[in-house]
Design a protein around this motif. Structure first.
Motif, PDB file in Angstrom:
ATOM      1  N   ARG A  62     -10.359   8.315   4.196  1.00 40.57           N
ATOM      2  CA  ARG A  62     -10.219   7.344   3.105  1.00 40.57           C
ATOM      3  C   ARG A  62     -11.575   6.829   2.628  1.00 40.57           C
ATOM      4  N   ARG A 104      -1.899   5.295  12.544  1.00 46.95           N
ATOM      5  CA  ARG A 104      -1.445   6.484  11.804  1.00 46.95           C
ATOM      6  C   ARG A 104      -0.280   7.142  12.545  1.00 46.95           C
ATOM      7  N   LEU A 114      -1.767  11.855   6.426  1.00 44.53           N
ATOM      8  CA  LEU A 114      -3.103  11.991   5.839  1.00 44.53           C
ATOM      9  C   LEU A 114      -3.875  13.182   6.406  1.00 44.53           C
ATOM     10  N   SER A 160       1.664   8.929   9.684  1.00 44.65           N
ATOM     11  CA  SER A 160       0.886   9.241   8.477  1.00 44.65           C
ATOM     12  C   SER A 160       0.677  10.744   8.299  1.00 44.65           C
ATOM     13  N   GLY A 172      -4.800  -1.494   0.074  1.00 44.66           N
ATOM     14  CA  GLY A 172      -5.141  -0.158  -0.424  1.00 44.66           C
ATOM     15  C   GLY A 172      -6.587   0.057  -0.843  1.00 44.66           C
ATOM     16  N   THR A 232       3.619   8.024   0.644  1.00 46.16           N
ATOM     17  CA  THR A 232       3.213   9.248  -0.065  1.00 46.16           C
ATOM     18  C   THR A 232       3.230  10.440   0.886  1.00 46.16           C
ATOM     19  N   CYS A 275       0.877  -1.173   0.000  1.00 46.10           N
ATOM     20  CA  CYS A 275       0.000   0.000   0.000  1.00 46.10           C
ATOM     21  C   CYS A 275       0.908   1.215   0.000  1.00 46.10           C
ATOM     22  N   ASP A 294       0.290   4.310   1.467  1.00 48.55           N
ATOM     23  CA  ASP A 294       0.053   5.404   2.425  1.00 48.55           C
ATOM     24  C   ASP A 294       1.259   5.766   3.275  1.00 48.55           C
ATOM     25  N   GLU A 295       2.128   4.795   3.560  1.00 49.02           N
ATOM     26  CA  GLU A 295       3.314   5.138   4.356  1.00 49.02           C
ATOM     27  C   GLU A 295       4.345   5.907   3.530  1.00 49.02           C
ATOM     28  N   GLY A 339      -0.246  10.999   2.171  1.00 49.57           N
ATOM     29  CA  GLY A 339      -0.771   9.990   3.089  1.00 49.57           C
ATOM     30  C   GLY A 339      -1.891   9.123   2.552  1.00 49.57           C
ATOM     31  N   HIS A 340      -2.271   9.287   1.287  1.00 52.90           N
ATOM     32  CA  HIS A 340      -3.315   8.415   0.741  1.00 52.90           C
ATOM     33  C   HIS A 340      -2.720   7.078   0.309  1.00 52.90           C
ATOM     34  N   CYS A 341      -3.604   6.087   0.209  1.00 48.11           N
ATOM     35  CA  CYS A 341      -3.182   4.744  -0.181  1.00 48.11           C
ATOM     36  C   CYS A 341      -2.901   4.639  -1.676  1.00 48.11           C
TER      37      CYS A 341
END
Ligand code: PBG
Length: 326
Positions: free
Chosen positions: A218, A207, A214, A212, A168, A126, A121, A123-124, A129-131
């Motif tokens: 989501r 998170r 984000l 995260s 994801g 980007t 996935c 998210d970690e 923080g999105h998947c």
């Protein structure tokens, strides 16, 4: 007053009677230990909202993997926290990225003595923080994300992972990863599909664990907690696309979903007891409100009773010890 002479209490009288008639068991092999590794650490760093869980350094990650194997757990699920994040999540598919090096380190250490899984996935990795990857309008671009997942799958397979954990919730992610693994000669790598994954408040502590970035939520890709039938549709698609294992997440609030998924498929079904479920028990126990070890084993038993073949739980190594008296 008379009543039927069938007296269920007869079978509860002694520990031996109760043991004989127990319908469900939890064994170390049913438990999967999630582990976090953060790039650049020389010492483990505690995660404030998950008392007892740390971000590992490369060295302590290997030690934690060995301890889990010695306790007899069924598998490990690795999560990486990179130093640098970008819009494309490129550290996720860089062979020198933290998660890919962690996979090869752990596989070098424990080999085939357990099942080494990794989170697949973005998210970690980007900076948003999105998947997945974002389109120009800021929405999550499903098919662009799939191209990144394919690269990630190749990198993880190259590092020696046994199972990729697709968390994801992009449409088509299982088929995409299955095809690229097969086309690159990695037909033996199995796919764990987080088939029914809900947009849950109970991921809060995770998170923190992965730091995260984000902003927002989501809900445009994870499921609405109101929906149960939709989980069966998600699962059906993932099975058709080639999933080897399917997962329901979170666990405790979704045992009805878990039971219906177990009834619907002929694959092993797992459940993920998430960070918020862990934190609730730990914090309540610290407050003196509940008995910690009993509560841990009761939650795991409940997830197994609902039909899970395996359970991802932050207590895996410890619970394995409790179960075997070690
Ligand atoms: C996505 C992922 C998440 C979790 C596992 N994989 C976070 C999310 O979807 O927001 C949550 C696990 C937990 O809360 O314990 N990489």
């Amino acid at each position: 007053m008379s009543f039927p002479t069938d007296r269920p209490r007869r079978l509860r009288r002694t520990p031996a009677l109760r043991r004989l008639v127990a319908e469900t068991s939890v064994e170390p092999r049913h438990l999967i230990q999630p582990l976090f590794v953060r790039e650049g650490l020389s010492e483990p760093v505690p995660i404030g909202s998950m008392p007892g869980v740390v971000q590992h350094s490369a060295d302590t990650l290997r030690a934690a993997a060995v301890a889990a194997v010695e306790a007899g757990v069924g598998g490990l699920m690795l999560f990486g926290v990179p130093s640098l994040r970008d819009a494309e999540g490129s550290a996720a598919y860089d062979p020198a990225g933290i998660l890919n090096t962690a996979i090869s380190d752990v596989v070098a250490e424990v080999g085939d003595a357990t099942v080494v899984m990794a989170d697949l996935c973005l998210d970690e990795f980007t900076n948003h923080g999105h998947c997945g990857l974002l389109a120009a309008d800021g929405s999550v671009d499903n098919d662009a994300s799939l191209r990144a997942y394919a690269q990630m799958a190749v990198a993880q397979a190259e590092a020696g992972v046994h199972v990729v954990g697709l968390s994801g919730m992009m449409d088509g992610q299982v088929a995409t990863v299955r095809v690229v693994l097969d086309d690159t000669g990695r037909g033996d790598v199995a796919v764990l599909a987080y088939a029914a994954k809900y947009a849950s408040a109970f991921y809060g502590p995770f998170r923190d664990a992965v730091e995260s970035r984000l902003v927002g939520d989501r809900r445009s890709y994870q499921q609405d907690p109101a929906n149960g039938v939709e989980a069966l549709r998600e699962v059906r698609l993932d099975v058709e696309e080639g999933a080897d294992l399917v997962l329901v997440k979170p666990a405790l609030g979704y045992l009805d979903v878990l039971a219906s998924v177990v009834a619907a498929v002929d694959l092993p079904v797992g459940a993920y007891q998430v960070s918020g479920e862990y934190a609730m028990v730990e914090l309540a126990a610290r407050a003196g409100a509940i008995q910690r070890e009993r509560a841990i084993l009761e939650t795991l038993t409940s997830v197994r009773r609902a039909g899970a073949t395996f359970v991802l739980t932050y207590w895996a190594t410890e619970a394995a010890g409790l179960l075997t008296g070690r």
